[in-house]
Design a protein around this motif. Structure first.
Motif, PDB file in Angstrom:
ATOM      1  N   ALA A 127       0.839  -1.197   0.000  1.00 19.80           N
ATOM      2  CA  ALA A 127       0.000   0.000   0.000  1.00 19.80           C
ATOM      3  C   ALA A 127       0.880   1.255   0.000  1.00 19.80           C
ATOM      4  O   ALA A 127       1.219   1.796   1.051  1.00 19.80           O
ATOM      5  N   PHE A 128       1.245   1.689  -1.201  1.00 20.57           N
ATOM      6  CA  PHE A 128       2.105   2.860  -1.327  1.00 20.57           C
ATOM      7  C   PHE A 128       1.447   4.096  -0.724  1.00 20.57           C
ATOM      8  O   PHE A 128       2.104   4.932  -0.109  1.00 20.57           O
ATOM      9  N   GLU A 129       0.130   4.235  -0.876  1.00 24.21           N
ATOM     10  CA  GLU A 129      -0.561   5.419  -0.348  1.00 24.21           C
ATOM     11  C   GLU A 129      -0.473   5.477   1.177  1.00 24.21           C
ATOM     12  O   GLU A 129      -0.406   6.555   1.761  1.00 24.21           O
ATOM     13  N   ARG A 130      -0.457   4.326   1.844  1.00 22.78           N
ATOM     14  CA  ARG A 130      -0.296   4.305   3.313  1.00 22.78           C
ATOM     15  C   ARG A 130       1.108   4.748   3.690  1.00 22.78           C
ATOM     16  O   ARG A 130       1.305   5.494   4.636  1.00 22.78           O
ATOM     17  N   LEU A 131       2.082   4.285   2.938  1.00 24.37           N
ATOM     18  CA  LEU A 131       3.473   4.680   3.176  1.00 24.37           C
ATOM     19  C   LEU A 131       3.638   6.183   2.964  1.00 24.37           C
ATOM     20  O   LEU A 131       4.209   6.885   3.801  1.00 24.37           O
ATOM     21  N   ARG A 132       3.118   6.680   1.870  1.00 24.47           N
ATOM     22  CA  ARG A 132       3.223   8.109   1.554  1.00 24.47           C
ATOM     23  C   ARG A 132       2.538   8.962   2.622  1.00 24.47           C
ATOM     24  O   ARG A 132       3.035  10.010   3.015  1.00 24.47           O
ATOM     25  N   GLY A 133       1.400   8.488   3.125  1.00 24.10           N
ATOM     26  CA  GLY A 133       0.694   9.217   4.166  1.00 24.10           C
ATOM     27  C   GLY A 133       1.452   9.303   5.478  1.00 24.10           C
ATOM     28  O   GLY A 133       1.223  10.202   6.288  1.00 24.10           O
ATOM     29  N   ARG A 134       2.379   8.394   5.690  1.00 24.34           N
ATOM     30  CA  ARG A 134       3.153   8.395   6.926  1.00 24.34           C
ATOM     31  C   ARG A 134       4.377   9.308   6.857  1.00 24.34           C
ATOM     32  O   ARG A 134       4.965   9.622   7.896  1.00 24.34           O
ATOM     33  N   LEU A 135       4.776   9.722   5.706  1.00 25.42           N
ATOM     34  CA  LEU A 135       6.012  10.502   5.564  1.00 25.42           C
ATOM     35  C   LEU A 135       5.995  11.824   6.323  1.00 25.42           C
ATOM     36  O   LEU A 135       7.035  12.283   6.774  1.00 25.42           O
ATOM     37  N   GLN A 136       4.843  12.445   6.473  1.00 23.37           N
ATOM     38  CA  GLN A 136       4.763  13.751   7.131  1.00 23.37           C
ATOM     39  C   GLN A 136       4.501  13.645   8.629  1.00 23.37           C
ATOM     40  O   GLN A 136       4.479  14.649   9.322  1.00 23.37           O
ATOM     41  N   ARG A 137       4.259  12.450   9.133  1.00 18.71           N
ATOM     42  CA  ARG A 137       3.937  12.277  10.552  1.00 18.71           C
ATOM     43  C   ARG A 137       5.200  12.132  11.381  1.00 18.71           C
ATOM     44  O   ARG A 137       6.149  11.488  10.986  1.00 18.71           O
ATOM     45  N   ARG A 138       5.166  12.716  12.571  1.00 15.36           N
ATOM     46  CA  ARG A 138       6.270  12.629  13.525  1.00 15.36           C
ATOM     47  C   ARG A 138       5.663  12.427  14.905  1.00 15.36           C
ATOM     48  O   ARG A 138       4.481  12.672  15.128  1.00 15.36           O
ATOM     49  N   GLY A 139       6.464  12.020  15.851  1.00 21.89           N
ATOM     50  CA  GLY A 139       6.032  11.926  17.242  1.00 21.89           C
ATOM     51  C   GLY A 139       4.882  10.963  17.460  1.00 21.89           C
ATOM     52  O   GLY A 139       4.856   9.857  16.926  1.00 21.89           O
ATOM     53  N   ALA A 140       3.890  11.401  18.279  1.00 21.85           N
ATOM     54  CA  ALA A 140       2.759  10.538  18.645  1.00 21.85           C
ATOM     55  C   ALA A 140       1.962  10.108  17.421  1.00 21.85           C
ATOM     56  O   ALA A 140       1.490   8.971  17.345  1.00 21.85           O
ATOM     57  N   GLY A 141       1.812  10.996  16.449  1.00 19.33           N
ATOM     58  CA  GLY A 141       1.082  10.641  15.232  1.00 19.33           C
ATOM     59  C   GLY A 141       1.772   9.522  14.468  1.00 19.33           C
ATOM     60  O   GLY A 141       1.115   8.613  13.954  1.00 19.33           O
TER      61      GLY A 141
END
Length: 117
Positions: free
Chosen positions: A43-57
């Motif tokens: 699921a590339f879209e799931r991976l891409r969606g995680r790129l901007q998240r840091r910390g608790a998110g």
């Protein structure tokens, strides 16, 4: 370290990918790709969606959509450049043989010993 091809630090976005641990952490480099699975597909879209998240998110998403590192090549083993080892041996064999059965401790392969001389 977990770095992108453009040298961006990805570790804060993917806390579940354990990089930089073990005895070879600072002297071994692997080339590979992060993947996220959804059901029976990548699921590339799931991976891409995680790129901007840091910390608790990032931690919450790591539980929901864990990423995995798929290694393609061993670039450096215990400080030795393995890219000059010739490709007469299958590239994956050097990568597979680089670690002991527990897959956390480095082992110098024949190519690495030859390069050290």
């Amino acid at each position: 370290m977990l770095r992108s091809r453009r040298d961006r630090n990805l570790a804060p976005s993917f806390p579940e990918v354990r990089s930089g641990h073990g005895p070879a952490a600072d002297a071994t480099a692997l080339d590979g790709e992060l993947v996220v699975r959804e059901s029976s597909r990548l699921a590339f879209e799931r991976l891409r969606g995680r790129l901007q998240r840091r910390g608790a998110g990032a931690g919450r998403l790591a539980e929901q959509w864990p990423a995995h590192f798929v290694a393609f090549d061993l670039l450096r083993l215990a400080g030795t450049d393995t890219t000059r080892c010739g490709r007469t041996r299958a590239p994956g064999r050097l990568l597979r043989n680089a670690f002991l059965p527990d897959r956390t401790s480095p082992r110098r392969g024949r190519c690495a010993r030859r390069s050290l001389r």
